[in-house]
Scaffold this motif. Structure first.
Motif, PDB file in Angstrom:
ATOM      1  N   ILE A 148       0.839  -1.203   0.000  1.00 59.11           N
ATOM      2  CA  ILE A 148       0.000   0.000   0.000  1.00 59.11           C
ATOM      3  C   ILE A 148       0.874   1.254   0.000  1.00 59.11           C
ATOM      4  CG2 ILE A 148      -1.667   1.324   1.352  1.00 59.11           C
ATOM      5  CD1 ILE A 148      -2.900  -1.056  -0.016  1.00 59.11           C
ATOM      6  N   ILE A 149       1.967   1.240   0.787  1.00 59.61           N
ATOM      7  CA  ILE A 149       2.864   2.395   0.838  1.00 59.61           C
ATOM      8  C   ILE A 149       3.527   2.617  -0.513  1.00 59.61           C
ATOM      9  CG2 ILE A 149       4.977   3.301   1.899  1.00 59.61           C
ATOM     10  CD1 ILE A 149       4.214   1.877   4.448  1.00 59.61           C
ATOM     11  N   PHE A 150       4.018   1.542  -1.131  1.00 59.10           N
ATOM     12  CA  PHE A 150       4.654   1.664  -2.448  1.00 59.10           C
ATOM     13  C   PHE A 150       3.649   2.115  -3.500  1.00 59.10           C
ATOM     14  CE2 PHE A 150       7.913  -1.744  -1.104  1.00 59.10           C
ATOM     15  CZ  PHE A 150       8.760  -0.770  -0.612  1.00 59.10           C
ATOM     16  N   TYR A 151       2.431   1.594  -3.420  1.00 60.50           N
ATOM     17  CA  TYR A 151       1.418   1.975  -4.396  1.00 60.50           C
ATOM     18  C   TYR A 151       1.086   3.465  -4.275  1.00 60.50           C
ATOM     19  CZ  TYR A 151      -3.011   2.074  -6.933  1.00 60.50           C
ATOM     20  OH  TYR A 151      -4.020   2.393  -7.806  1.00 60.50           O
ATOM     21  N   ALA A 152       1.017   3.960  -3.035  1.00 56.76           N
ATOM     22  CA  ALA A 152       0.772   5.398  -2.841  1.00 56.76           C
ATOM     23  C   ALA A 152       1.902   6.219  -3.446  1.00 56.76           C
ATOM     24  CB  ALA A 152       0.628   5.699  -1.351  1.00 56.76           C
ATOM     25  N   GLY A 153       3.144   5.753  -3.295  1.00 61.65           N
ATOM     26  CA  GLY A 153       4.271   6.447  -3.900  1.00 61.65           C
ATOM     27  C   GLY A 153       4.190   6.428  -5.419  1.00 61.65           C
ATOM     28  N   LEU A 154       3.778   5.296  -5.986  1.00 51.16           N
ATOM     29  CA  LEU A 154       3.665   5.193  -7.446  1.00 51.16           C
ATOM     30  C   LEU A 154       2.578   6.114  -7.986  1.00 51.16           C
ATOM     31  CD1 LEU A 154       4.033   1.322  -7.845  1.00 51.16           C
ATOM     32  CD2 LEU A 154       5.675   3.064  -8.592  1.00 51.16           C
ATOM     33  N   GLN A 155       1.531   6.329  -7.197  1.00 61.92           N
ATOM     34  CA  GLN A 155       0.462   7.229  -7.649  1.00 61.92           C
ATOM     35  C   GLN A 155       0.934   8.669  -7.752  1.00 61.92           C
ATOM     36  OE1 GLN A 155      -2.983   6.199  -8.516  1.00 61.92           O
ATOM     37  NE2 GLN A 155      -1.522   4.537  -8.785  1.00 61.92           N
ATOM     38  N   ALA A 156       2.022   8.983  -7.029  1.00 62.28           N
ATOM     39  CA  ALA A 156       2.554  10.350  -7.064  1.00 62.28           C
ATOM     40  C   ALA A 156       3.511  10.583  -8.229  1.00 62.28           C
ATOM     41  CB  ALA A 156       3.269  10.663  -5.750  1.00 62.28           C
ATOM     42  N   VAL A 157       3.860   9.528  -8.956  1.00 68.81           N
ATOM     43  CA  VAL A 157       4.736   9.683 -10.126  1.00 68.81           C
ATOM     44  C   VAL A 157       3.968  10.436 -11.211  1.00 68.81           C
ATOM     45  CG1 VAL A 157       6.021   8.479 -11.930  1.00 68.81           C
ATOM     46  CG2 VAL A 157       6.008   7.580  -9.592  1.00 68.81           C
ATOM     47  N   PRO A 158       4.525  11.527 -11.740  1.00 64.67           N
ATOM     48  CA  PRO A 158       3.802  12.310 -12.764  1.00 64.67           C
ATOM     49  C   PRO A 158       3.422  11.448 -13.959  1.00 64.67           C
ATOM     50  CG  PRO A 158       5.709  13.518 -11.970  1.00 64.67           C
ATOM     51  CD  PRO A 158       5.812  12.134 -11.392  1.00 64.67           C
ATOM     52  N   ARG A 159       2.191  11.525 -14.361  1.00 65.42           N
ATOM     53  CA  ARG A 159       1.723  10.713 -15.484  1.00 65.42           C
ATOM     54  C   ARG A 159       2.417  11.111 -16.784  1.00 65.42           C
ATOM     55  NH1 ARG A 159       0.046   6.355 -13.275  1.00 65.42           N
ATOM     56  NH2 ARG A 159       1.390   7.180 -11.645  1.00 65.42           N
ATOM     57  N   GLU A 160       2.787  12.404 -16.916  1.00 67.34           N
ATOM     58  CA  GLU A 160       3.437  12.825 -18.155  1.00 67.34           C
ATOM     59  C   GLU A 160       4.808  12.177 -18.319  1.00 67.34           C
ATOM     60  OE1 GLU A 160       3.808  16.232 -15.101  1.00 67.34           O
ATOM     61  OE2 GLU A 160       2.269  14.836 -15.840  1.00 67.34           O
ATOM     62  N   VAL A 161       5.465  11.864 -17.174  1.00 65.62           N
ATOM     63  CA  VAL A 161       6.752  11.167 -17.247  1.00 65.62           C
ATOM     64  C   VAL A 161       6.555   9.758 -17.785  1.00 65.62           C
ATOM     65  CG1 VAL A 161       8.685  10.289 -15.883  1.00 65.62           C
ATOM     66  CG2 VAL A 161       7.730  12.529 -15.374  1.00 65.62           C
ATOM     67  N   VAL A 188      10.967   3.798  -0.759  1.00 67.07           N
ATOM     68  CA  VAL A 188      11.633   2.505  -0.544  1.00 67.07           C
ATOM     69  C   VAL A 188      12.594   2.595   0.640  1.00 67.07           C
ATOM     70  CG1 VAL A 188      13.164   0.778  -1.570  1.00 67.07           C
ATOM     71  CG2 VAL A 188      11.400   1.867  -2.973  1.00 67.07           C
ATOM     72  N   VAL A 189      13.353   3.704   0.720  1.00 68.77           N
ATOM     73  CA  VAL A 189      14.302   3.880   1.822  1.00 68.77           C
ATOM     74  C   VAL A 189      13.571   3.945   3.161  1.00 68.77           C
ATOM     75  CG1 VAL A 189      15.991   5.462   2.847  1.00 68.77           C
ATOM     76  CG2 VAL A 189      16.055   4.983   0.398  1.00 68.77           C
ATOM     77  N   LEU A 190      12.458   4.675   3.201  1.00 71.48           N
ATOM     78  CA  LEU A 190      11.682   4.776   4.446  1.00 71.48           C
ATOM     79  C   LEU A 190      11.150   3.405   4.861  1.00 71.48           C
ATOM     80  CD1 LEU A 190      10.504   6.746   6.559  1.00 71.48           C
ATOM     81  CD2 LEU A 190       8.458   6.883   5.133  1.00 71.48           C
ATOM     82  N   THR A 191      10.688   2.636   3.898  1.00 70.56           N
ATOM     83  CA  THR A 191      10.189   1.293   4.191  1.00 70.56           C
ATOM     84  C   THR A 191      11.310   0.400   4.714  1.00 70.56           C
ATOM     85  OG1 THR A 191       8.483   1.495   2.492  1.00 70.56           O
ATOM     86  CG2 THR A 191       9.055  -0.726   3.200  1.00 70.56           C
ATOM     87  N   LEU A 192      12.478   0.477   4.099  1.00 66.19           N
ATOM     88  CA  LEU A 192      13.623  -0.308   4.570  1.00 66.19           C
ATOM     89  C   LEU A 192      13.994   0.069   5.999  1.00 66.19           C
ATOM     90  CD1 LEU A 192      15.930  -0.339   1.409  1.00 66.19           C
ATOM     91  CD2 LEU A 192      14.809  -2.306   2.467  1.00 66.19           C
TER      92      LEU A 192
END
Length: 267
Positions: A148-161, A188-192
């Motif tokens: 869930i944490i990683f998925y939330a991070g992926l949602q913040a990746v700009p779609r134009e990128v 990822v670092v925070l999760t580690l």
């Protein structure tokens, strides 16, 4: 921690061949030297180091793969899979350990029955296999949470990128490895960091597995050593000193993980 530090400077001593009661005596750093000189205490850190070497790559890697799959443009029923993967974390750790203890027990478990039917032999409580049983319990409980944490991070990746990567000819796998993962490095670092600190405090799973896997011993992990010293040996000074040493190791580990993570983010 202040109270633990005060307790660590004293020890209970008996007088009159044990019939005269006990009295608190100042021990200085005696409890710390006893803990550092204890083979069982030092061995428990070795057990946790091996546990981390097996658990962290499996759990973090699994959570990252699941998050990338759910974030994929081809994914369907995202909400369902998010909830399904997260559900194991909603089960309290003690209850989860009891469930898996049942699933590991021959004669009670459908898993062992299926393995026997296939002619495969696996002793979940064996001397070499017990650690994998502990790793499985922890990974089952925490993979969905970190997904869930990683998925939330992926949602913040700009779609134009991501659209630019697609236009440049990058496929789904290349986009995931070279665009998505690098852009969620802080997550990822925070999760580690949280995973390492949590792993060194492991207690529930090995404590219950140890009930059947006698080769593990009651001091398999540092927290189990502290528990045994305090509530079975009634040596609260040793337990307090060991707790402070564990906190020190956790702090040093957090510092190392943060430093390495910052270098990775900056690279």
């Amino acid at each position: 921690m202040i109270y633990a530090a005060w307790m660590s400077l004293y020890r209970e001593e008996s007088s009159g061949l044990g019939f005269g009661g006990t009295e608190r005596a100042f021990a200085g750093f005696g409890n710390f030297t006893e803990a550092l000189g204890s083979e069982a205490f030092l061995r428990s850190f070795g057990n946790i180091a091996l546990y981390c070497a097996l658990y962290i790559p499996a759990m973090v890697g699994g959570a990252l793969v699941l998050a990338l799959l759910v974030d994929s443009t081809m994914a369907r029923a995202r909400r369902f899979f998010q909830i399904a993967y997260f559900l194991p974390h909603a089960v309290p750790g003690l209850i989860a350990s009891l469930i898996w203890l049942y699933l590991y027990t021959p004669g009670l478990s459908p898993i062992t029955d299926a393995l026997d039917a296939l002619g495969a032999q696996w002793n979940f409580f064996g001397q070499d296999e017990a650690i994998f049983s502990v790793v499985n319990i922890s990974a089952w409980q925490w993979t969905g949470y970190n997904m869930i944490i990683f998925y939330a991070g992926l949602q913040a990746v700009p779609r134009e990128v991501l659209e630019a990567a697609t236009v440049d000819g990058a496929g789904a796998l290349r986009t995931a490895l070279q665009v998505k993962i690098p852009m969620i490095r802080p997550t990822v670092v925070l999760t580690l960091l949280f995973t390492c600190v949590g792993a060194i405090q492991l207690f529930d799973a090995p404590k219950l597995v140890q009930l059947r896997a006698n080769t593990m011993g009651e001091d398999w992990s540092p927290t189990m050593f502290i528990y045994t010293a305090a509530f079975k040996g009634h040596d609260y000074g040793l337990a307090a000193a060991s707790s402070l040493l564990l906190a020190l190791v956790a702090g040093l580990l957090s510092f190392v993980v943060t430093k390495l993570g910052n270098r990775w983010k900056a690279s």
